[in-house]
Design an enzyme around this catalytic site. Structure first.
Site, PDB file in Angstrom:
ATOM      1  N   CYS A  38       0.894  -1.152   0.000  1.00 10.70           N
ATOM      2  CA  CYS A  38       0.000   0.000   0.000  1.00 10.70           C
ATOM      3  C   CYS A  38       0.930   1.197   0.000  1.00 10.70           C
ATOM      4  O   CYS A  38       1.574   1.475   1.011  1.00 10.70           O
ATOM      5  CB  CYS A  38      -0.913   0.031   1.230  1.00 10.70           C
ATOM      6  SG  CYS A  38      -1.878   1.555   1.279  1.00 10.70           S
ATOM      7  N   CYS A  95      -0.471   4.050   2.642  1.00  9.76           N
ATOM      8  CA  CYS A  95      -0.443   3.859   4.100  1.00  9.76           C
ATOM      9  C   CYS A  95      -0.146   2.403   4.429  1.00  9.76           C
ATOM     10  O   CYS A  95       0.982   1.965   4.287  1.00  9.76           O
ATOM     11  CB  CYS A  95      -1.729   4.353   4.744  1.00  9.76           C
ATOM     12  SG  CYS A  95      -3.249   3.888   3.886  1.00  9.76           S
ATOM     13  N   SER A  96      -1.147   1.635   4.850  1.00 14.98           N
ATOM     14  CA  SER A  96      -0.864   0.270   5.288  1.00 14.98           C
ATOM     15  C   SER A  96      -2.009  -0.679   4.973  1.00 14.98           C
ATOM     16  O   SER A  96      -2.201  -1.667   5.675  1.00 14.98           O
ATOM     17  CB  SER A  96      -0.587   0.259   6.784  1.00 14.98           C
ATOM     18  OG  SER A  96      -1.713   0.796   7.461  1.00 14.98           O
ATOM     19  N   CYS A  97      -2.806  -0.403   3.924  1.00 18.10           N
ATOM     20  CA  CYS A  97      -3.932  -1.272   3.577  1.00 18.10           C
ATOM     21  C   CYS A  97      -3.401  -2.681   3.303  1.00 18.10           C
ATOM     22  O   CYS A  97      -2.392  -2.852   2.618  1.00 18.10           O
ATOM     23  CB  CYS A  97      -4.674  -0.731   2.362  1.00 18.10           C
ATOM     24  SG  CYS A  97      -5.323   0.919   2.668  1.00 18.10           S
TER      25      CYS A  97
HETATM   26 FE    FE Z   1      -3.290   1.914   3.024  1.00 17.27          FE
END
Ligand code: FE
Length: 197
Positions: A102, A105-107
């Site tokens: 991602c 961010c951190s998906c």
């Molecule tokens: Fe994300």
């Protein structure tokens, strides 16, 4: 001094979380116990659900086709909840290696793999894996031959990816359950192959 004052000041997002949670509990929308139960489930969840999906796809060609066509529906078929998300499963082949990130961010497919590792959320991984995936994979100990193409998939808030790794050689007579035992988190992110232990 208030209870909170004993600790470091809350960040903006921590304050927002506490305020929203306390309001929801006060209004009777959720209970503290329910919030705790969900948080514990998220923290203790590992990659077993993803491994189950991969092992089924390895042993059931018709299921694999359904999984590649509609990941969300195929997970629901196994009783796995993929809430309001589009899950796209990408298949590794001898010609193509897939890896997920991602960049924003951190998906991450948490419902199948649990919480993401810290490196997945790092700025270094997010920026470098799209620019120089072959070099990043080599640092994970995964050498991808030059003739194999690498595809990097950028996750979003409502679309998550899962890599279907190559089934290791010499596992033809393995049961689905035994196969699930060798499907690692990293193989479903795409930074490592699945290996017959
Ligand atoms: Fe994300």
């Amino acid at each position: 001094m208030s209870e909170l004052g004993k600790y470091a000041p809350l960040t903006y997002f921590q304050l927002m979380e506490v305020s929203l949670r306390e309001l929801l509990v006060e209004k009777g929308v959720v209970s503290d116990a329910e919030v705790d139960a969900v948080a514990t489930d998220m923290k203790t969840r590992g990659p077993e659900r993803g491994a189950k999906v991969v092992a089924r796809a390895w042993t059931d060609p018709a299921y694999k086709q359904r999984l590649l066509a509609d990941g969300t529906a195929a997970c629901e078929e196994l009783g796995l909840d993929v809430p309001a998300l589009r899950l796209v499963v990408v298949e590794n082949t001898p010609e193509v290696h897939n890896v997920i990130v991602c960049t924003l961010c951190s998906c991450y497919p948490r419902m199948l793999l649990g919480l993401p590792p810290d490196w997945y959320k790092s700025r270094e991984y997010r920026s470098r894996v799209v620019r120089e995936p072959r070099a990043v994979l080599a640092e994970f100990g995964t050498a991808i031959p030059d003739e194999v193409a690498i595809r990097v998939h950028d996750s979003t808030a409502d679309m998550r990816y899962l890599v279907l790794p190559l089934r290791p050689a010499d596992t033809e007579d393995w049961s689905e359950q035994r196969l699930a035992g060798i499907v690692t988190r990293d193989s479903m992110i795409g930074v490592a192959p699945a290996k017959a232990a």
